[in-house]
Scaffold this active site. Structure first.
Site, PDB file in Angstrom:
ATOM      1  N   SER A 292      -4.869 -17.971   0.642  1.00 54.35           N
ATOM      2  CA  SER A 292      -4.348 -17.027   1.646  1.00 54.35           C
ATOM      3  C   SER A 292      -5.457 -16.526   2.571  1.00 54.35           C
ATOM      4  O   SER A 292      -5.167 -15.930   3.608  1.00 54.35           O
ATOM      5  CB  SER A 292      -3.635 -15.845   0.972  1.00 54.35           C
ATOM      6  OG  SER A 292      -4.549 -15.009   0.288  1.00 54.35           O
ATOM      7  N   HIS A 293      -6.722 -16.776   2.233  1.00 54.70           N
ATOM      8  CA  HIS A 293      -7.806 -16.352   3.124  1.00 54.70           C
ATOM      9  C   HIS A 293      -8.819 -17.476   3.359  1.00 54.70           C
ATOM     10  O   HIS A 293      -9.997 -17.237   3.591  1.00 54.70           O
ATOM     11  CB  HIS A 293      -8.460 -15.061   2.605  1.00 54.70           C
ATOM     12  CG  HIS A 293      -7.541 -13.885   2.784  1.00 54.70           C
ATOM     13  ND1 HIS A 293      -6.477 -13.645   1.935  1.00 54.70           N
ATOM     14  CD2 HIS A 293      -7.470 -12.942   3.748  1.00 54.70           C
ATOM     15  CE1 HIS A 293      -5.802 -12.579   2.363  1.00 54.70           C
ATOM     16  NE2 HIS A 293      -6.386 -12.136   3.451  1.00 54.70           N
TER      17      HIS A 293
ATOM     18  N   SER B 102     -10.422 -10.960   6.410  1.00 51.99           N
ATOM     19  CA  SER B 102     -10.904 -11.760   5.280  1.00 51.99           C
ATOM     20  C   SER B 102     -10.673 -11.094   3.930  1.00 51.99           C
ATOM     21  O   SER B 102     -10.321  -9.923   3.850  1.00 51.99           O
ATOM     22  CB  SER B 102     -12.402 -12.039   5.468  1.00 51.99           C
ATOM     23  OG  SER B 102     -13.049 -10.865   5.838  1.00 51.99           O
TER      24      SER B 102
ATOM     25  N   ASP C  63     -10.193  -7.999  -6.628  1.00 50.68           N
ATOM     26  CA  ASP C  63      -9.972  -7.842  -5.185  1.00 50.68           C
ATOM     27  C   ASP C  63      -8.507  -8.101  -4.907  1.00 50.68           C
ATOM     28  O   ASP C  63      -8.038  -9.226  -5.111  1.00 50.68           O
ATOM     29  CB  ASP C  63     -10.838  -8.868  -4.437  1.00 50.68           C
ATOM     30  CG  ASP C  63     -10.577  -8.846  -2.936  1.00 50.68           C
ATOM     31  OD1 ASP C  63      -9.996  -7.868  -2.429  1.00 50.68           O
ATOM     32  OD2 ASP C  63     -10.974  -9.828  -2.269  1.00 50.68           O
TER      33      ASP C  63
ATOM     34  N   ARG D 199      -0.071 -10.116   2.740  1.00 46.41           N
ATOM     35  CA  ARG D 199       0.888 -10.609   3.741  1.00 46.41           C
ATOM     36  C   ARG D 199       0.733 -12.125   3.928  1.00 46.41           C
ATOM     37  O   ARG D 199       1.687 -12.838   4.187  1.00 46.41           O
ATOM     38  CB  ARG D 199       0.665  -9.876   5.065  1.00 46.41           C
ATOM     39  CG  ARG D 199       1.811 -10.045   6.046  1.00 46.41           C
ATOM     40  CD  ARG D 199       1.761  -9.024   7.144  1.00 46.41           C
ATOM     41  NE  ARG D 199       2.823  -9.185   8.115  1.00 46.41           N
ATOM     42  CZ  ARG D 199       4.045  -8.722   7.965  1.00 46.41           C
ATOM     43  NH1 ARG D 199       4.372  -8.067   6.882  1.00 46.41           N
ATOM     44  NH2 ARG D 199       4.969  -8.920   8.886  1.00 46.41           N
ATOM     45  N   GLY D 200      -0.517 -12.578   3.777  1.00 43.68           N
ATOM     46  CA  GLY D 200      -0.773 -14.013   3.881  1.00 43.68           C
ATOM     47  C   GLY D 200       0.070 -14.808   2.885  1.00 43.68           C
ATOM     48  O   GLY D 200       0.498 -15.929   3.167  1.00 43.68           O
ATOM     49  N   GLU D 201       0.331 -14.231   1.712  1.00 49.49           N
ATOM     50  CA  GLU D 201       1.150 -14.921   0.702  1.00 49.49           C
ATOM     51  C   GLU D 201       2.588 -15.060   1.192  1.00 49.49           C
ATOM     52  O   GLU D 201       3.246 -16.070   0.941  1.00 49.49           O
ATOM     53  CB  GLU D 201       1.150 -14.131  -0.616  1.00 49.49           C
ATOM     54  CG  GLU D 201      -0.123 -14.245  -1.420  1.00 49.49           C
ATOM     55  CD  GLU D 201      -0.359 -15.659  -1.946  1.00 49.49           C
ATOM     56  OE1 GLU D 201       0.608 -16.436  -2.072  1.00 49.49           O
ATOM     57  OE2 GLU D 201      -1.530 -15.978  -2.199  1.00 49.49           O
TER      58      GLU D 201
ATOM     59  N   HIS E  46       4.865   4.134  -7.070  1.00 49.28           N
ATOM     60  CA  HIS E  46       4.202   5.292  -6.445  1.00 49.28           C
ATOM     61  C   HIS E  46       2.681   5.238  -6.608  1.00 49.28           C
ATOM     62  O   HIS E  46       1.946   5.817  -5.806  1.00 49.28           O
ATOM     63  CB  HIS E  46       4.742   6.592  -7.058  1.00 49.28           C
ATOM     64  CG  HIS E  46       4.489   6.727  -8.529  1.00 49.28           C
ATOM     65  ND1 HIS E  46       5.220   6.034  -9.487  1.00 49.28           N
ATOM     66  CD2 HIS E  46       3.555   7.433  -9.207  1.00 49.28           C
ATOM     67  CE1 HIS E  46       4.757   6.339 -10.684  1.00 49.28           C
ATOM     68  NE2 HIS E  46       3.757   7.183 -10.544  1.00 49.28           N
ATOM     69  N   LYS E  47       2.194   4.489  -7.620  1.00 49.99           N
ATOM     70  CA  LYS E  47       0.741   4.452  -7.842  1.00 49.99           C
ATOM     71  C   LYS E  47       0.057   3.639  -6.732  1.00 49.99           C
ATOM     72  O   LYS E  47      -0.942   4.072  -6.150  1.00 49.99           O
ATOM     73  CB  LYS E  47       0.438   3.861  -9.226  1.00 49.99           C
ATOM     74  CG  LYS E  47       1.096   4.662 -10.344  1.00 49.99           C
ATOM     75  CD  LYS E  47       0.832   4.087 -11.714  1.00 49.99           C
ATOM     76  CE  LYS E  47       1.648   4.834 -12.757  1.00 49.99           C
ATOM     77  NZ  LYS E  47       1.373   4.382 -14.121  1.00 49.99           N
TER      78      LYS E  47
ATOM     79  N   SER F 173     -11.295 -12.728 -11.420  1.00 51.70           N
ATOM     80  CA  SER F 173     -12.249 -13.625 -10.736  1.00 51.70           C
ATOM     81  C   SER F 173     -12.671 -14.823 -11.588  1.00 51.70           C
ATOM     82  O   SER F 173     -13.327 -15.727 -11.069  1.00 51.70           O
ATOM     83  CB  SER F 173     -13.504 -12.911 -10.208  1.00 51.70           C
ATOM     84  OG  SER F 173     -13.149 -12.073  -9.137  1.00 51.70           O
TER      85      SER F 173
END
Ligand code: NDP
Ligand code: PYC
Length: 343
Positions: free
Chosen positions: A45-46, A121, A177, A185-187, A228-229, A306
């Site tokens: 996505s990035h 990015s 991350d 939004r990329g997804e 809500h979190k 990661s």
């Protein structure tokens, strides 16, 4: 089928595309590094998917591809400020990094504020640049209003990414991350392109009803992660990463651009902290104690965030990065036609 690129070949090709579009070396180099890192680490996505949006933003005149970021004076303060001068965030970060690191080691914590930048990015490359220096890191920024606060139905917050990193001497750092929306939004855009429905719970349509249709979701509102979190954390990022640093909030970004088809223009907040300075005078080495926690997590069969990305990185460095035929054709078109390739 597709085609395999070495990391350095892909990076050179991406930089050539941006140079062909009129960008200077400072901008094109930093963008090529971050986009290639995305592909290398299997963060689609990035990765190269973002080139088109960057070029579209350039063609629309909403980002300056020849900008030279400038470090603002403020000697000795814990706040390092870089004016991105209307260019992309990535070269501004690269410029401010050495001063941020020096001050965090000296003072125990320091912040890098990037103002007036276009930002598209992933944040983990910045987090890793800081953990590489033995410091913990937090990075955040707004985006444009696309996410409804919990209990609301209209876009207001951004997908507001938040990333954290902890250095692990001799090993890959602990890094997470993510968007503070259910997904980046990329997804959603990648689901639209693939003709695939969204999972339940990602989005509302324009009338506020739950939807799994990516088109309807893009026209409606995305949802925060964790109810809500996530909504509150997204709001915190509007406050710290926009209001506090004197830059645009996500609704202001949308007003400024008038569209979500261009990369957003706002600021970014990067914090660096020295575990040794914070733990000074207390029992135990913070790095050794952190390892106990990581071992306990893994001891339950869980993985660290990661780890997938680092495994993908190792694979890419060994066998190269595979791009699909369609992706390669698009890169060729961008290289041949420059900004004329953008409708
Ligand atoms: P994801 O939900 O895909 O993943 C987020 C994080 O969670 C990653 O660190 C990932 O590690 C980790 N993770 C995933 N699954 C597990 C698991 N089972 N156990 C432990 N850790 C796990 O992220 P998003 O889709 O929310 O965001 C993707 C990217 O989009 C981010 O890099 C973000 O910065 C970027 N973004 C940028 C924006 C901008 O305005 N610039 C806006 C929104 C998002 P791993 O990678 O190893 O899977
Ligand atoms: O994927 O949500 C996203 C995003 C917005 C801006 C850059 N990435």
């Amino acid at each position: 089928m597709g085609q395999i690129f070495s990391v350095s070949d892909l990076q050179a090709r991406v930089q050539a595309i941006f140079s062909r579009a009129g960008m200077n070396d400072v901008q094109s180099g930093a963008l090529a590094r971050v986009i290639t890192a995305g592909e290398r680490d299997a963060c689609k996505s990035h990765g190269v998917f973002r080139i088109e949006g960057a070029l579209r933003t350039l063609k629309a005149g909403k980002v300056d591809g020849t900008a030279l970021p400038a470090l603002k004076p403020g000697e000795g303060s814990a706040i390092v400020r870089v004016d991105a001068a209307g260019g992309f965030a990535n070269p501004a970060f690269e410029l401010g990094l050495p001063e941020l690191v020096a001050r965090a080691h000296d003072l125990g914590l320091a912040a890098l504020v990037v103002n007036d930048c276009t930002h598209f990015s992933a944040l983990w490359p910045e987090v890793e640049a800081i953990t590489d220096q033995g410091l913990a890191a937090m990075v955040m920024c707004p985006s444009y209003a696309t996410v409804a606060p919990t209990g609301g139905i209209r876009p207001l917050l951004g997908t507001n990414p938040f990333a954290f990193g902890w250095p692990r001497p001799g090993r890959d750092p602990y890094v997470f991350d993510f968007a503070t929306s259910v997904a980046a939004r990329g997804e959603i855009e990648l689901h639209r392109r693939a003709g695939k429905p969204l999972p339940d719970g990602w989005a509302l349509d324009a009338s506020g009803q739950p939807t799994t249709d990516p088109e309807a979701a893009l026209a409606g509102a995305m949802l925060p992660f964790g109810g809500h979190k996530g909504s509150a954390i997204g709001t915190m990022i509007e406050l710290l990463g926009a209001v506090m640093i004197g830059d645009l909030t996500s609704p202001e970004v949308l007003d400024f651009l008038g569209t979500t088809t261009l990369a957003p223009f706002h600021g970014e907040l990067i914090l660096a902290l020295s575990p040794q300075k914070f733990a000074a005078g207390r029992a135990g080495d913070p790095f050794a104690r952190a390892e106990l926690l990581f071992e306990a997590i893994k001891g339950q069969g869980a993985r660290l965030p990661s780890e997938r990305r680092f495994a993908a990185r190792a694979r890419s460095q060994e066998v190269g990065i595979e791009l699909s035929d369609a992706e390669v054709a698009q890169l060729d078109r961008f290289l041949a036609q420059g900004l004329d390739a953008i409708a």
